[in-house]
Design a protein around this motif. Structure first.
Motif, PDB file in Angstrom:
ATOM      1  N   THR A  92     -31.481  -4.038  -3.721  1.00 55.29           N
ATOM      2  CA  THR A  92     -31.795  -4.770  -4.932  1.00 55.29           C
ATOM      3  C   THR A  92     -33.061  -5.586  -4.712  1.00 55.29           C
ATOM      4  O   THR A  92     -33.441  -5.859  -3.560  1.00 55.29           O
ATOM      5  CB  THR A  92     -30.631  -5.708  -5.317  1.00 55.29           C
ATOM      6  OG1 THR A  92     -31.008  -6.513  -6.433  1.00 55.29           O
ATOM      7  CG2 THR A  92     -30.252  -6.604  -4.151  1.00 55.29           C
TER       8      THR A  92
ATOM      9  N   LYS B 242     -21.387  -4.920 -11.653  1.00 52.76           N
ATOM     10  CA  LYS B 242     -22.659  -5.359 -12.227  1.00 52.76           C
ATOM     11  C   LYS B 242     -22.386  -6.227 -13.441  1.00 52.76           C
ATOM     12  O   LYS B 242     -21.637  -5.834 -14.333  1.00 52.76           O
ATOM     13  CB  LYS B 242     -23.521  -4.165 -12.630  1.00 52.76           C
ATOM     14  CG  LYS B 242     -24.877  -4.541 -13.221  1.00 52.76           C
ATOM     15  CD  LYS B 242     -25.706  -3.308 -13.518  1.00 52.76           C
ATOM     16  CE  LYS B 242     -27.039  -3.686 -14.149  1.00 52.76           C
ATOM     17  NZ  LYS B 242     -27.876  -4.509 -13.239  1.00 52.76           N
TER      18      LYS B 242
ATOM     19  N   ASP C  76     -24.411  -9.083  -8.839  1.00 54.63           N
ATOM     20  CA  ASP C  76     -24.263  -7.679  -8.459  1.00 54.63           C
ATOM     21  C   ASP C  76     -23.519  -7.611  -7.135  1.00 54.63           C
ATOM     22  O   ASP C  76     -23.827  -8.367  -6.206  1.00 54.63           O
ATOM     23  CB  ASP C  76     -25.623  -6.989  -8.304  1.00 54.63           C
ATOM     24  CG  ASP C  76     -26.359  -6.843  -9.626  1.00 54.63           C
ATOM     25  OD1 ASP C  76     -25.668  -6.766 -10.658  1.00 54.63           O
ATOM     26  OD2 ASP C  76     -27.601  -6.815  -9.625  1.00 54.63           O
TER      27      ASP C  76
ATOM     28  N   TRP D  58     -23.361  -9.115  -1.844  1.00 54.92           N
ATOM     29  CA  TRP D  58     -23.564  -9.525  -3.234  1.00 54.92           C
ATOM     30  C   TRP D  58     -24.891 -10.262  -3.384  1.00 54.92           C
ATOM     31  O   TRP D  58     -25.436 -10.827  -2.426  1.00 54.92           O
ATOM     32  CB  TRP D  58     -22.402 -10.381  -3.744  1.00 54.92           C
ATOM     33  CG  TRP D  58     -22.236 -11.729  -3.099  1.00 54.92           C
ATOM     34  CD1 TRP D  58     -22.724 -12.931  -3.534  1.00 54.92           C
ATOM     35  CD2 TRP D  58     -21.502 -12.020  -1.894  1.00 54.92           C
ATOM     36  NE1 TRP D  58     -22.353 -13.940  -2.692  1.00 54.92           N
ATOM     37  CE2 TRP D  58     -21.597 -13.419  -1.684  1.00 54.92           C
ATOM     38  CE3 TRP D  58     -20.783 -11.251  -0.992  1.00 54.92           C
ATOM     39  CZ2 TRP D  58     -21.003 -14.046  -0.586  1.00 54.92           C
ATOM     40  CZ3 TRP D  58     -20.189 -11.872   0.088  1.00 54.92           C
ATOM     41  CH2 TRP D  58     -20.294 -13.253   0.288  1.00 54.92           C
TER      42      TRP D  58
ATOM     43  N   TYR E  23     -27.602 -12.140  -6.740  1.00 59.20           N
ATOM     44  CA  TYR E  23     -27.791 -12.452  -8.160  1.00 59.20           C
ATOM     45  C   TYR E  23     -29.260 -12.735  -8.413  1.00 59.20           C
ATOM     46  O   TYR E  23     -30.049 -12.963  -7.493  1.00 59.20           O
ATOM     47  CB  TYR E  23     -26.904 -13.600  -8.648  1.00 59.20           C
ATOM     48  CG  TYR E  23     -26.676 -14.744  -7.694  1.00 59.20           C
ATOM     49  CD1 TYR E  23     -27.669 -15.665  -7.419  1.00 59.20           C
ATOM     50  CD2 TYR E  23     -25.436 -14.909  -7.093  1.00 59.20           C
ATOM     51  CE1 TYR E  23     -27.429 -16.724  -6.568  1.00 59.20           C
ATOM     52  CE2 TYR E  23     -25.188 -15.966  -6.239  1.00 59.20           C
ATOM     53  CZ  TYR E  23     -26.198 -16.881  -5.979  1.00 59.20           C
ATOM     54  OH  TYR E  23     -25.967 -17.929  -5.123  1.00 59.20           O
TER      55      TYR E  23
ATOM     56  N   LYS F 220     -26.681 -13.397 -13.169  1.00 67.83           N
ATOM     57  CA  LYS F 220     -26.130 -12.041 -13.244  1.00 67.83           C
ATOM     58  C   LYS F 220     -25.821 -11.567 -11.827  1.00 67.83           C
ATOM     59  O   LYS F 220     -26.727 -11.356 -11.026  1.00 67.83           O
ATOM     60  CB  LYS F 220     -27.118 -11.093 -13.935  1.00 67.83           C
ATOM     61  CG  LYS F 220     -27.254 -11.358 -15.429  1.00 67.83           C
ATOM     62  CD  LYS F 220     -28.120 -10.299 -16.099  1.00 67.83           C
ATOM     63  CE  LYS F 220     -28.178 -10.538 -17.611  1.00 67.83           C
ATOM     64  NZ  LYS F 220     -28.998  -9.516 -18.304  1.00 67.83           N
TER      65      LYS F 220
ATOM     66  N   LEU G  38     -23.295   0.437  -6.379  1.00 67.14           N
ATOM     67  CA  LEU G  38     -23.136  -0.807  -7.141  1.00 67.14           C
ATOM     68  C   LEU G  38     -21.749  -0.788  -7.761  1.00 67.14           C
ATOM     69  O   LEU G  38     -21.486  -0.028  -8.687  1.00 67.14           O
ATOM     70  CB  LEU G  38     -24.220  -0.898  -8.222  1.00 67.14           C
ATOM     71  CG  LEU G  38     -24.175  -2.132  -9.133  1.00 67.14           C
ATOM     72  CD1 LEU G  38     -24.352  -3.398  -8.323  1.00 67.14           C
ATOM     73  CD2 LEU G  38     -25.257  -2.027 -10.211  1.00 67.14           C
TER      74      LEU G  38
END
Length: 672
Positions: free
Chosen positions: A4, A66, A50, A22, A24, A48, A63
């Motif tokens: 990401t 989400k 992920d 994780w 965000y 948000k 993923l």
């Protein structure tokens, strides 16, 4: 491995080769971190989130969660001890419980529920004690269960119940039981509300639940006799972390403060040892039953025994400054490309005149002053030093190992870098080390790992060890009867004739089990009757690619191994998966060099592809035609370009033409 563009905020290990991580969005990152570190901050920050699953062996990632809408940031993720479930904790929202097998959401706690701030899963032996207690109280009800519940009972044997203990933001304590897709109140009796306040950490073992709080108090709750005892040797200092040492009867407890580490013996709640210093402690944990590591504020890591004698000092975790930090990233890429080009031309010393990287040139020149290092040695070492791309480092390391003439496995170049689990190493070495590890695990086995270890013993054809493991089953184990029946089956199959009719029946049973979703039960039966190749194919058909490759390495001939690995590589390079780098390593282990070159031509590793192609031809590892001749003193790219039409195989001709053309355009683009 790029997952990401957002910062990774934490990881949680599932097992030795896979993890959950994780992140965000970073638009309000500083506000989020300030909010997470300051419990008094009432400003709600929304992000948000992920959540990713990562398999380190295959480099596959997925993923699994989400956020479509903004929500409270994830504080932590807790994985259950049997690796069946995980809990996602949020800063300002109630937690979620997920199934780790299917990566599906089991329960999203209502927003009206209190916010959970601390949570810990119970160890497996802890769950067994609760089950025994519950079963004793409800034996009459259990006897009255109808046959309609048999299907549910069979499912519960697969999905065992697990308990967790948690504390909300008001200091109230709860226990829950998770079984399959059901969540209910747990059987753990906790201290009454108000007895413990400001709890910051929690851990569980045997009959004890241990709590640490922000005032430095350490409390031990015995849930069997319902007794609470508290000590305080660091009053006023917040307890950052508590952790029991590994080992069934090892009751040592690590207690971490800001600048102090204490070890308690929890049977009597006595202070065993203490370590104070002026440097801030960032983290600590057990690395064995009598060893622990501590990471300090200066980013150094040290390993101590329980009396705090230093066993190993890793020093500061900083890489050497090989480059001029003012150089742009594009220049660093060009530097790496130039280094490989000069190594290829045996003109490394010329590089010091082109780039201000004297430290790098000094290291490489010192390393390669001995003429015994061949070109692939130099590529492997240089890629590890520069370390701009993990794929290139691993690629040259594997090529170096595969082309090493030294047949002594332990003395082969880069042997330690590859690791014993690599598919590149010799089958005999792989098998011996895997069996050694299985026997080591057997000595340290805990009940929750029994089924996994037993399965691997059977698949590896270590039937005597599997038989002994089954016979040593605890009578209170719910699978005790099934284990003894399986031991009888193994003994009968082992002593039966090769063409016995019983094996035909076992194969029929195995295929029925696999067809009904009980994959490993069916695979075990196939391996018992010697149908290992069929077992590997069934595993692959059910997306168990890694286990199929492991089984092939343990039981199949080299030709059959390559068929299994090549099928896996075809799956990896498919458009839906697109994991070409992982496929390349598998094909390297099969020595399918033309296929490796074909895949590399569709990547951006232009220089690597050409240098590898040059190495294969010059060392006559691949054949391109008897009529093609090379002069070592002349430019290889120009020579092969002029003779491409002489390559006999049309597919190989197309691959070679693309490699050379790409490389010539690449050099022209970088103005070499």
């Amino acid at each position: 491995m790029a997952l990401t563009t957002n910062p990774i905020m934490g990881i949680e290990w599932i097992n030795l080769h896979s993890l959950i991580t994780w992140s965000y969005n970073s638009n309000m990152l500083s506000s989020v971190i300030e909010s997470l570190n300051n419990n008094q901050n009432k400003q709600q920050v929304l992000v948000k989130n992920d959540v990713f699953y990562v398999d380190l062996r295959t480099s596959e990632s997925a993923l699994i969660r989400k956020s479509q809408l903004e929500e409270s940031p994830i504080v932590s993720i807790k994985i259950s001890n049997l690796r069946q479930y995980m809990v996602i904790l949020f800063k300002e929202h109630p937690f979620e419980i997920w199934d780790l097998k299917s990566f599906s959401l089991i329960k999203k706690i209502s927003r009206k529920s209190p916010i959970i701030t601390i949570l810990e899963w119970c160890p497996h032996d802890f769950n067994k004690k609760l089950d025994l207690k519950t079963n004793a109280e409800s034996s009459d009800v259990a006897k009255a269960q109808s046959s309609d519940n048999e299907k549910h009972e069979n499912q519960s044997k697969i999905d065992q119940k697990e308990n967790l203990v948690c504390i909300d933001d008001s200091g109230l304590m709860y226990s829950f039981c998770v079984e399959s897709n059901y969540i209910k109140n747990g059987s753990i009796v906790l201290p009454e509300d108000g007895e413990l306040m400001n709890v910051t950490s929690i851990d569980l073992k045997n009959d004890f639940i241990v709590f640490g709080d922000s005032d430095g108090n350490l409390s031990r709750w015995n849930f069997i006799i319902r007794n609470l005892r508290t000590v305080s040797n660091q009053r006023g200092s917040e307890i950052k972390k508590i952790k029991f040492a590994p080992g069934k009867d090892n009751m040592l407890l690590l207690v971490q403060y800001t600048d102090t580490i204490q070890i308690y013996h929890m049977n009597n709640l006595d202070l065993f040892s203490e370590f104070r210093l002026k440097v801030k402690i960032l983290d600590s944990n057990w690395c064995s039953s009598d060893r622990l590591f501590i990471q300090f504020g200066d980013f150094s890591v040290k390993v101590y025994d329980v009396n705090f004698n230093v066993n190993f000092d890793y020093g500061q975790l900083m890489a050497p400054n090989l480059f001029n930090l003012n150089q742009k990233e594009t220049n660093l890429f060009k530097l790496k490309t130039l280094v490989f080009d000069r190594l290829y031309q045996n003109k490394l010393n010329d590089l010091s005149q082109e780039f201000n990287s004297s430290e790098l040139i000094k290291i490489l020149s010192e390393r390669f002053k001995n003429s015994s290092h061949n070109l692939i040695d130099q590529f492997a070492y240089t890629s590890a030093i520069i370390n701009m791309n993990g794929f290139e480092t691993k690629f040259w390391t594997q090529v170096c190992y595969l082309t090493d003439d030294n047949k002594d496995s332990n003395e082969r170049k880069f042997r330690k870098t590859l690791g014993y689990s690599s598919f590149v190493i010799d089958s005999s070495e792989f098998i011996s080390k895997e069996i050694e590890m299985l026997n080591l695990y057997r000595e340290k086995i805990e009940n929750q790992q029994l089924n996994s270890l037993l399965r691997d013993f059977i698949l590896a054809n270590q039937l005597d060890s599997a038989f002994n493991l089954l016979m040593d089953s605890d009578p209170i184990n719910e699978n005790y009867t099934n284990n003894l029946i399986k031991a009888c089956l193994m003994a009968s199959v082992k002593n039966s004739d090769e063409n016995s009719n019983a094996k035909t029946s076992i194969k029929l049973v195995a295929t029925n089990l696999i067809a009904n979703g009980m994959i490993y039960d069916g695979v075990e039966l196939l391996c018992l009757i010697g149908l290992v190749f069929d077992a590997c194919r069934y595993l692959q058909d059910n997306n168990e690619w890694e286990k199929a490759a492991w089984l092939a390495r343990m039981r199949l001939s080299e030709i059959e191994q390559q068929e299994i690995l090549k099928r896996w590589s075809e799956y990896l390079i498919s458009n839906t998966i697109n994991r070409k780098e992982s496929a390349i390593f598998l094909l390297l282990s099969c020595k399918a060099y033309w296929k490796v070159l074909e895949i590399l031509t569709d990547t951006n590793y232009i220089q690597l592809t050409f240098l590898f192609f040059h190495h294969l031809i010059c060392n006559k590892i691949i054949e391109i035609g008897e009529n093609i001749k090379f002069d070592q003193e002349k430019n290889f790219a120009e020579q092969i370009s002029n003779q491409i039409e002489l390559i006999e195989n049309s597919l190989h001709q197309a691959i070679a033409k693309k490699i050379v053309n790409n490389f010539l355009e690449f050099r022209k683009l970088l103005d070499f």
